[in-house]
Design an enzyme around this catalytic site. Structure first.
Site, PDB file in Angstrom:
ATOM      1  N   HIS A   1     -34.037 -21.004  37.856  1.00 47.57           N
ATOM      2  CA  HIS A   1     -35.408 -21.023  38.270  1.00 47.57           C
ATOM      3  C   HIS A   1     -35.721 -20.047  39.475  1.00 47.57           C
ATOM      4  O   HIS A   1     -36.708 -19.795  40.117  1.00 47.57           O
ATOM      5  CB  HIS A   1     -35.832 -22.296  38.780  1.00 47.57           C
ATOM      6  CG  HIS A   1     -36.007 -23.303  37.605  1.00 47.57           C
ATOM      7  ND1 HIS A   1     -36.097 -24.565  37.796  1.00 47.57           N
ATOM      8  CD2 HIS A   1     -36.033 -23.103  36.339  1.00 47.57           C
ATOM      9  CE1 HIS A   1     -35.882 -25.288  36.591  1.00 47.57           C
ATOM     10  NE2 HIS A   1     -36.062 -24.332  35.683  1.00 47.57           N
TER      11      HIS A   1
ATOM     12  N   ARG B   1     -27.955 -40.128  40.134  1.00 45.18           N
ATOM     13  CA  ARG B   1     -28.440 -41.644  40.585  1.00 45.18           C
ATOM     14  C   ARG B   1     -29.859 -41.769  39.861  1.00 45.18           C
ATOM     15  O   ARG B   1     -30.661 -40.609  40.177  1.00 45.18           O
ATOM     16  CB  ARG B   1     -28.727 -41.769  41.967  1.00 45.18           C
ATOM     17  CG  ARG B   1     -27.318 -41.757  42.557  1.00 45.18           C
ATOM     18  CD  ARG B   1     -27.404 -42.228  44.101  1.00 45.18           C
ATOM     19  NE  ARG B   1     -26.229 -42.319  44.785  1.00 45.18           N
ATOM     20  CZ  ARG B   1     -25.532 -43.264  44.820  1.00 45.18           C
ATOM     21  NH1 ARG B   1     -25.690 -44.197  44.161  1.00 45.18           N
ATOM     22  NH2 ARG B   1     -24.576 -43.145  45.519  1.00 45.18           N
ATOM     23  N   GLY B   2     -29.931 -42.695  39.193  1.00 45.84           N
ATOM     24  CA  GLY B   2     -31.455 -42.848  38.257  1.00 45.84           C
ATOM     25  C   GLY B   2     -31.432 -42.442  36.901  1.00 45.84           C
ATOM     26  O   GLY B   2     -30.350 -42.037  36.633  1.00 45.84           O
TER      27      GLY B   2
ATOM     28  N   CYS C   1     -46.895  -1.104  47.135  1.00 51.70           N
ATOM     29  CA  CYS C   1     -48.140  -0.748  46.189  1.00 51.70           C
ATOM     30  C   CYS C   1     -49.524  -1.537  46.594  1.00 51.70           C
ATOM     31  O   CYS C   1     -50.378  -1.293  45.855  1.00 51.70           O
ATOM     32  CB  CYS C   1     -47.822  -1.114  44.734  1.00 51.70           C
ATOM     33  SG  CYS C   1     -47.521  -2.878  44.225  1.00 51.70           S
TER      34      CYS C   1
ATOM     35  N   CYS D   1     -23.302 -37.378  44.141  1.00 47.86           N
ATOM     36  CA  CYS D   1     -23.160 -36.203  43.680  1.00 47.86           C
ATOM     37  C   CYS D   1     -21.801 -35.710  44.370  1.00 47.86           C
ATOM     38  O   CYS D   1     -20.605 -35.106  43.984  1.00 47.86           O
ATOM     39  CB  CYS D   1     -24.015 -35.077  43.313  1.00 47.86           C
ATOM     40  SG  CYS D   1     -25.242 -35.579  42.202  1.00 47.86           S
TER      41      CYS D   1
ATOM     42  N   SER E   1     -29.447 -34.073  38.205  1.00 48.29           N
ATOM     43  CA  SER E   1     -30.741 -33.767  37.657  1.00 48.29           C
ATOM     44  C   SER E   1     -31.036 -34.672  36.674  1.00 48.29           C
ATOM     45  O   SER E   1     -30.447 -35.290  35.925  1.00 48.29           O
ATOM     46  CB  SER E   1     -30.850 -32.245  36.603  1.00 48.29           C
ATOM     47  OG  SER E   1     -31.821 -32.153  35.976  1.00 48.29           O
TER      48      SER E   1
END
Length: 278
Positions: free
Chosen positions: A126, A252-253, A188, A269, A226
């Site tokens: 990203h 987690r989750g 520019c 993590c 993630s």
């Protein structure tokens, strides 16, 4: 290495055992690996947004006030984001890659902490928030350089204090954002944008191709921190399973890939990676 809680010890051992037979692991990381560096999560453990979703590309390019609001919030939030340092999880992955360079690392994060920790050939899926790009001519400049110019043009905004958000901006509301001055491209006169993929934008094909090539060469996939709620990350997990690769999740989750994973670890993590990859 600090003493680990029993749950972390167990998760680390299970991850270590899972990794042992694999020689080319495709690792995909998300926001959960950077929370230990002080960068907040986007989502809670159920996968729901904790805040309003970030600005989308059409609003940024088509609405001057929305664009000024983004840059004002980014100006206030950038210093704390810029001070973030790699944590034990980033450093563990970097050491592991340096020992065994066949492992590939793709991140959905825009904080550049993997590269700063020493990881090799990171695919920043990203983009990176520490660079700014002109949408008209493609010229690039360091974000730190733009920060100095924003400070010169907007001295009244220098001392504002607000909670940091995951994309390096700050939680500011109710201000006269239209007064915030953003310079045009020096080359520019075009629109400047952080070199990150906004909602409504496509991930550049070259990055997707690089990640796909690494996955095609892998014999397993590991997701770290993630929820995979964004399709740009989930598609790699789905492709891995369709190719018959084992898929491990350290998060987690809930994640979008829970139903197809071959191993799911709900643990910290940084601590888990530090112990498992020592």
């Amino acid at each position: 290495m600090t003493a680990q809680a029993p749950a972390t010890d167990d998760a680390a051992q299970r991850l270590r055992d899972w990794l042992r037979p694999h020689r080319r692991v495709f690792v995909l990381t998300g926001a959960g690996i950077s929370t230990g560096s002080g960068i907040p999560h986007y989502r809670d453990e159920s996968g729901a947004w904790q805040r309003k979703p970030p600005i989308d590309f059409r609003a940024f390019t088509g609405d001057a006030r929305a664009r000024s609001r983004y840059w004002a919030r980014s100006f206030v939030g950038w210093p704390s984001f810029d001070r973030a340092q790699p944590n034990a999880g980033h450093r563990a992955l970097a050491r592991w890659q340096q020992r065994e360079p066949a492992h590939a690392l793709v991140t959905q994060n825009v904080d550049a902490l993997h590269s700063r920790a020493g990881s090799l050939d990171v695919v920043d899926l990203h983009g990176r928030l520490d660079e700014v790009v002109c949408l008209d001519c493609g010229a690039r400049r360091p974000r730190a350089q733009l920060q100095e110019e924003l400070a010169q043009r907007n001295p009244d905004w220098r001392d504002l204090d607000a909670a940091a958000l995951p994309d390096g901006d700050a939680d500011l509301e109710g201000l006269a954002f239209e007064r915030f001055q953003v310079p045009p491209c020096a080359a520019c006169g075009g629109l400047l944008k952080p070199d990150v993929v906004f909602f409504g934008e496509n991930v550049p094909r070259a990055r997707v191709a690089a990640a796909q090539q690494s996955l095609a060469q892998a014999d397993a996939m590991l997701v770290v921190g993630s929820s995979l709620m964004v399709y740009s990350g989930f598609r790699f997990a789905r492709a891995a399973r369709e190719a018959g690769l084992p898929l491990a999740l350290l998060n987690r989750g809930v994640t979008r890939a829970d139903a197809i994973a071959t191993l799911k670890l709900e643990a910290d993590c940084g601590e888990t990676l530090d112990a498992a990859l020592a």
